[in-house]
Design an enzyme around this catalytic site. Structure first.
Site, short mmCIF file in Angstrom:
data_model
loop_
_atom_site.label_atom_id
_atom_site.label_comp_id
_atom_site.label_asym_id
_atom_site.label_seq_id
_atom_site.Cartn_x
_atom_site.Cartn_y
_atom_site.Cartn_z
CD GLU A 70 -6.83 5.36 3.04
OE1 GLU A 70 -5.87 5.12 3.78
OE2 GLU A 70 -6.71 5.48 1.80
CG ASP B 159 -2.22 0.76 0.96
OD1 ASP B 159 -2.23 1.68 0.11
OD2 ASP B 159 -3.24 0.47 1.62
#
Length: 635
Positions: free
Chosen positions: A521, A316
């Site tokens: 997020e 990521d």
């Protein structure tokens, strides 16, 4: 005799020149033919041939993915960079045309094609609910809404439409789908999860053949697949357990037995691999205290060796940095841990020379074996050959017509209709409020989310966090209502009316559209899951004085129980995207409500985490709940 000798000597240079020309021709022929450049050769042979020609510098370049903000044709050529990404909101301009995108991607690609071996770079982008970073693209409902449809075939069609729109901008690689199993709605990424139930998430992996194409019946399982240049490489993410963190805290620790990890969080990865997914992205989260980016047992041991995954594993964003706490505290250690765990491509995204220099030194000093580098590069090259990148490195404008096409907008509208969940409809089944009558004297439409494309789409829309306002092209719910009612019906929009105003205007009924602001997020992590002000007061002010339907625009269940007695009808609309007309289609009875809750709806946050099958299960609305209505004609 002398004359004959002179003639032979004169002929000798001609023979010699002929032999020299023949040798040169053979050398040129040999130089021109390279196995890896021959599309007729098996991919395994092409990979082996190309790998054998590569220097360490070229191999490490292939493992490096950088953001477009630091990319240029010169950088691609100098460092042999294997991949570029557009991070959240990393775009050429807020209203860039698809042609602008194509030109940008091709500009970087020309740098890669000017290298010694001409290995094309791979451009990737988050396309998590349609091609969400691009102006005018079709924005589909976020995954939580698609989970409510219980319709894998619909999700597959959405994948196919998304692939066309991503290709319209010259991009062959999408960081989607998120196949997290969100077990706690306090998690800021919960809307990226199809459901709390692994069975629903597994069914929705049908988006992968939508994005990549249907894997042929006789093909080997676990091998990456792409059906052609109208499809895009998909990414199953975030491996593994990202939806199980304690209290839903993003990037945190998932406490679970191996049995529960395999039972809840792993099955969708197995399905994705069988369906030919090309890449898998690692989660920021930890499992029982071990960072996933450093978990060799689960990446190399389970994913590569047990599940036989043959695509490449990608980190990521700055995932290696976050192996340490604080991030980037010991980058040398992080490179050893992450690459050693089995991550093949590293999303840097900015400080790429630090990574390249660090990894080069670690290989040269035998801290990371060359076999690990070769495994990573083989996988990356295998995927690049599989998707036809060597044969089709440059995009053209032929697919720009697909961006935001009418056909895709109709598909998104269908998805909105099927995603809506009717939670309450009147005081009793005998007195339903929905379907609403189209012909009424005067209807009040209120709420912060009624006339706001950005609020309707949520996070991951144009910007990483999303933003309120008219961020892209679409139909707001207010506009959809105006499009749907009888021409003589008066629609009054007042975003935040006071009680006196509502009482004194003699409305037939009201539609209140409120919810969460856009987020993504960690910014979306919430301990209380309340609707922010002025949402609750709008509900109270309107519903106390007139019959009302409350339409919730949220990425997850929210605290609604305190207002439920005042609300006559309640609709969970999730984050529907650009096509608000789908909401009006169902409210006014052109279509019936069919959606089912993909998540348990709690009474209070004190009950969390609470998932279907738990021993103490006492929800406000249970998993799978959803009232139905039948379409009415001539309403």
């Amino acid at each position: 005799m002398k004359a004959m000798l002179r003639r032979k000597m004169a002929e000798a240079p001609a023979v010699f020149i002929g032999i020299l020309v023949l040798c040169c021709w053979i050398a040129v022929a040999n130089a021109e033919y390279k196995i890896y450049q021959d599309p007729k050769q098996p991919i395994s042979k092409r990979v082996k041939d190309l790998l054998g020609r590569m220097t360490l510098e070229e191999k490490i370049g292939q493992m490096t993915q950088i953001d477009r903000l630091v990319a240029s044709a010169e950088v691609m050529e100098k460092y042999y960079i294997g991949s570029i990404l557009s991070g959240g909101g990393s775009i050429p301009s807020p209203t860039a045309s698809p042609e602008t995108w194509v030109d940008m991607v091709n500009g970087y690609q020309k740098g890669s094609l000017s290298t010694r071996l001409k290995i094309p770079m791979l451009y990737g982008i988050d396309a998590v609910h349609g091609h969400n970073a691009v102006y005018r693209a079709t924005i589909f409902p976020h995954n939580v809404g698609l989970g409510a449809t219980r319709d894998p075939e619909l999700v597959k069609r959405i994948g196919a439409a998304t692939a066309l729109e991503v290709r319209a901008t010259g991009i062959p690689y999408a960081f989607a789908p998120c196949i997290a199993v969100c077990r706690d709605p306090r998690w800021g990424r919960c809307y990226e999860s199809y459901s709390e139930d692994p069975k629903v998430v597994r069914a929705m992996t049908e988006i992968i053949p939508g994005l990549q194409g249907d894997i042929p019946a006789n093909s080997r399982k676990g091998v990456p697949f792409l059906a052609g240049q109208q499809k895009v490489l998909a990414t199953a993410k975030h491996y593994v357990g990202d939806g199980g963190t304690t209290k839903g805290i993003n990037e945190n620790n998932t406490l679970a037995s191996r049995h529960d990890l395999l039972r809840i969080h792993m099955p969708a990865y197995h399905d994705s691999i069988i369906k030919g997914v090309g890449t898998i992205m690692i989660s920021y989260s930890s499992w029982n205290g071990v960072k996933m980016h450093a978990n060799r047992d689960l990446i190399t041991g389970f994913l590569k060796n047990t599940l036989r995954f043959r695509g490449f594993v990608i980190s990521d964003w700055q995932g290696l940095d976050r192996i340490t706490s604080p991030p980037h505290a010991n980058y040398t250690y992080s490179i050893i841990a992450g690459v050693g765990a089995g991550i093949d491509m590293i999303m840097i995204p900015y400080n790429y020379t630090e990574f390249i220099d660090g990894l080069t030194s670690l290989v040269k000093n035998n801290f990371i074996p060359m076999s690990r580098i070769d495994d990573a590069v083989k996988r990356i090259l295998r995927v690049k050959f599989t998707i036809g990148l060597f044969e089709h490195p440059l995009a053209d404008y032929s697919m720009t017509k697909y961006l935001g096409s009418q056909e895709h907008r109709e598909l998104a509208r269908e998805a909105v209709r099927k995603s809506l969940v009717l939670l309450k409809n009147g005081e009793s089944a005998n007195k339903p409020l929905i379907p609403l009558p189209k012909k009424a004297s005067k209807i009040l439409v209120a709420g912060t989310h009624a006339d706001n494309i950005g609020n309707q789409c949520g996070g991951w829309t144009i910007q990483w966090q999303g933003q309120p306002g008219n961020v892209t092209v679409g139909t707001t719910i207010l506009t959809a209502i105006r499009n749907t009612v009888h021409p003589e019906t008066k629609i009054v929009f007042n975003e935040n009316p006071d009680p006196g105003y509502v009482k004194s205007n003699d409305y037939s009924y009201a539609i209140v559209v409120v919810g969460e602001p856009p987020y993504s997020e960690t910014f979306g992590d919430s301990t209380n899951l309340t609707i922010p002000d002025p949402g609750p007061s709008i509900i109270t002010n309107v519903c106390a004085s007139v019959k009302c339907v409350v339409v919730l625009i949220t990425g997850r269940p929210v605290a609604i129980q305190p207002y439920l007695t005042q609300i006559d009808a309640l609709v969970a609309a999730w984050l529907p995207g650009t096509e608000g007309q789908g909401v009006a289609d169902v409210l006014f009875g052109d279509y019936g409500f069919t959606g089912k809750l993909p998540r348990t709806w709690f009474k209070t946050v004190d009950q969390l985490p609470m998932n279907v099958g738990d021993q103490h299960y006492d929800p406000l609305f249970p998993f799978g709940y959803g009232l139905t209505t039948v379409p009415v004609r001539g309403n």
